[in-house]
Design a protein around this motif. Structure first.
Motif, PDB file in Angstrom:
ATOM      1  N   MET A  38      34.876 -34.454 -15.957  1.00  0.00           N
ATOM      2  CA  MET A  38      33.945 -33.335 -15.839  1.00  0.00           C
ATOM      3  C   MET A  38      32.644 -33.702 -16.559  1.00  0.00           C
ATOM      4  O   MET A  38      32.664 -34.187 -17.685  1.00  0.00           O
ATOM      5  CB  MET A  38      34.563 -32.092 -16.482  1.00  0.00           C
ATOM      6  N   PRO A  39      31.514 -33.479 -15.926  1.00  0.00           N
ATOM      7  CA  PRO A  39      30.227 -33.816 -16.556  1.00  0.00           C
ATOM      8  C   PRO A  39      29.888 -32.857 -17.696  1.00  0.00           C
ATOM      9  O   PRO A  39      30.419 -31.749 -17.778  1.00  0.00           O
ATOM     10  CB  PRO A  39      29.235 -33.667 -15.404  1.00  0.00           C
ATOM     11  N   ASP A  40      29.005 -33.310 -18.565  1.00  0.00           N
ATOM     12  CA  ASP A  40      28.518 -32.437 -19.640  1.00  0.00           C
ATOM     13  C   ASP A  40      27.618 -31.368 -19.044  1.00  0.00           C
ATOM     14  O   ASP A  40      26.726 -31.666 -18.256  1.00  0.00           O
ATOM     15  CB  ASP A  40      27.721 -33.238 -20.673  1.00  0.00           C
ATOM     16  N   ILE A  41      27.853 -30.133 -19.439  1.00  0.00           N
ATOM     17  CA  ILE A  41      27.074 -29.001 -18.950  1.00  0.00           C
ATOM     18  C   ILE A  41      26.105 -28.585 -20.047  1.00  0.00           C
ATOM     19  O   ILE A  41      26.492 -28.405 -21.193  1.00  0.00           O
ATOM     20  CB  ILE A  41      27.994 -27.813 -18.595  1.00  0.00           C
ATOM     21  N   LEU A  42      24.833 -28.438 -19.681  1.00  0.00           N
ATOM     22  CA  LEU A  42      23.824 -27.997 -20.638  1.00  0.00           C
ATOM     23  C   LEU A  42      22.997 -26.891 -19.991  1.00  0.00           C
ATOM     24  O   LEU A  42      22.439 -27.072 -18.912  1.00  0.00           O
ATOM     25  CB  LEU A  42      22.912 -29.156 -21.048  1.00  0.00           C
ATOM     26  N   ILE A  43      22.957 -25.731 -20.666  1.00  0.00           N
ATOM     27  CA  ILE A  43      22.183 -24.593 -20.186  1.00  0.00           C
ATOM     28  C   ILE A  43      20.928 -24.466 -21.038  1.00  0.00           C
ATOM     29  O   ILE A  43      20.998 -24.509 -22.264  1.00  0.00           O
ATOM     30  CB  ILE A  43      22.998 -23.284 -20.263  1.00  0.00           C
ATOM     31  N   GLU A  44      19.789 -24.322 -20.383  1.00  0.00           N
ATOM     32  CA  GLU A  44      18.509 -24.108 -21.065  1.00  0.00           C
ATOM     33  C   GLU A  44      18.174 -22.619 -20.974  1.00  0.00           C
ATOM     34  O   GLU A  44      18.165 -22.044 -19.894  1.00  0.00           O
ATOM     35  CB  GLU A  44      17.432 -24.934 -20.371  1.00  0.00           C
ATOM     36  N   TRP A  45      17.914 -22.001 -22.131  1.00  0.00           N
ATOM     37  CA  TRP A  45      17.585 -20.572 -22.197  1.00  0.00           C
ATOM     38  C   TRP A  45      16.095 -20.414 -22.462  1.00  0.00           C
ATOM     39  O   TRP A  45      15.557 -21.029 -23.376  1.00  0.00           O
ATOM     40  CB  TRP A  45      18.382 -19.895 -23.308  1.00  0.00           C
ATOM     41  N   ASP A  46      15.424 -19.595 -21.661  1.00  0.00           N
ATOM     42  CA  ASP A  46      13.999 -19.289 -21.831  1.00  0.00           C
ATOM     43  C   ASP A  46      13.842 -17.806 -22.118  1.00  0.00           C
ATOM     44  O   ASP A  46      14.359 -16.964 -21.367  1.00  0.00           O
ATOM     45  CB  ASP A  46      13.207 -19.631 -20.563  1.00  0.00           C
ATOM     46  N   ARG A  47      13.120 -17.493 -23.188  1.00  0.00           N
ATOM     47  CA  ARG A  47      12.889 -16.102 -23.544  1.00  0.00           C
ATOM     48  C   ARG A  47      11.754 -15.536 -22.692  1.00  0.00           C
ATOM     49  O   ARG A  47      10.726 -16.177 -22.506  1.00  0.00           O
ATOM     50  CB  ARG A  47      12.545 -15.976 -25.023  1.00  0.00           C
TER      51      ARG A  47
ATOM     52  N   TRP B  16      16.620 -13.193 -22.002  1.00  0.00           N
ATOM     53  CA  TRP B  16      16.559 -14.630 -21.781  1.00  0.00           C
ATOM     54  C   TRP B  16      17.074 -14.935 -20.390  1.00  0.00           C
ATOM     55  O   TRP B  16      17.980 -14.269 -19.888  1.00  0.00           O
ATOM     56  CB  TRP B  16      17.446 -15.372 -22.788  1.00  0.00           C
ATOM     57  N   THR B  17      16.500 -15.954 -19.747  1.00  0.00           N
ATOM     58  CA  THR B  17      17.016 -16.459 -18.480  1.00  0.00           C
ATOM     59  C   THR B  17      17.588 -17.848 -18.730  1.00  0.00           C
ATOM     60  O   THR B  17      17.120 -18.579 -19.609  1.00  0.00           O
ATOM     61  CB  THR B  17      15.930 -16.541 -17.392  1.00  0.00           C
ATOM     62  N   GLY B  18      18.609 -18.193 -17.962  1.00  0.00           N
ATOM     63  CA  GLY B  18      19.262 -19.482 -18.159  1.00  0.00           C
ATOM     64  C   GLY B  18      19.373 -20.274 -16.875  1.00  0.00           C
ATOM     65  O   GLY B  18      19.519 -19.702 -15.787  1.00  0.00           O
ATOM     66  N   ARG B  19      19.266 -21.591 -17.023  1.00  0.00           N
ATOM     67  CA  ARG B  19      19.421 -22.519 -15.901  1.00  0.00           C
ATOM     68  C   ARG B  19      20.136 -23.756 -16.414  1.00  0.00           C
ATOM     69  O   ARG B  19      20.080 -24.067 -17.604  1.00  0.00           O
ATOM     70  CB  ARG B  19      18.073 -22.904 -15.315  1.00  0.00           C
ATOM     71  N   LEU B  20      20.781 -24.462 -15.513  1.00  0.00           N
ATOM     72  CA  LEU B  20      21.387 -25.737 -15.883  1.00  0.00           C
ATOM     73  C   LEU B  20      20.311 -26.812 -15.919  1.00  0.00           C
ATOM     74  O   LEU B  20      19.424 -26.828 -15.066  1.00  0.00           O
ATOM     75  CB  LEU B  20      22.448 -26.150 -14.870  1.00  0.00           C
ATOM     76  N   VAL B  21      20.392 -27.689 -16.902  1.00  0.00           N
ATOM     77  CA  VAL B  21      19.518 -28.861 -16.948  1.00  0.00           C
ATOM     78  C   VAL B  21      20.336 -30.148 -16.913  1.00  0.00           C
ATOM     79  O   VAL B  21      19.784 -31.224 -16.763  1.00  0.00           O
ATOM     80  CB  VAL B  21      18.578 -28.836 -18.170  1.00  0.00           C
ATOM     81  N   SER B  22      21.645 -30.025 -17.061  1.00  0.00           N
ATOM     82  CA  SER B  22      22.539 -31.174 -16.959  1.00  0.00           C
ATOM     83  C   SER B  22      23.882 -30.667 -16.460  1.00  0.00           C
ATOM     84  O   SER B  22      24.341 -29.630 -16.923  1.00  0.00           O
ATOM     85  CB  SER B  22      22.698 -31.840 -18.320  1.00  0.00           C
TER      86      SER B  22
END
Length: 89
Positions: free
Chosen positions: A1-10, A21-27
């Motif tokens: 399973m790949p590493d999951i990274l969520i980026e949060w923007d206020r 905050w909104t979140g999207r995957l970056v990895s």
């Protein structure tokens, strides 16, 4: 399973920062924003899942939490299971 990274923007309204905050995957891939976390008036938190991207026209589900950390942990678990289905940016 790949590493999951969520980026949060206020989110801001003019110069004022909101408790949103909104979140999207970056990895492992970069996706459109598909998560929202917002503070409730009773000091709880709401996590909104928008699997097809944030839009007023697309369905979303939401869950309530006592802390933002618990909401983020649920978002991470969900993203690990569904990362391949989220639209790429």
């Amino acid at each position: 399973m790949p590493d999951i990274l969520i980026e949060w923007d206020r989110v801001s309204c003019g110069i004022e920062l909101l408790d949103l905050w909104t979140g999207r995957l970056v990895s492992p891939v970069r996706t459109v924003p598909f998560l929202k976390i917002s503070k409730r008036i009773d000091h709880g938190w709401v996590l909104h899942f928008c699997p097809q991207g944030i839009s007023i026209y697309k369905p979303e589900t939401y869950h309530y939490y006592r802390t933002r950390e618990k909401a983020e942990a649920h978002a991470m678990r969900w993203a690990r299971a569904h990362w391949e289905t989220i639209p790429k940016a």
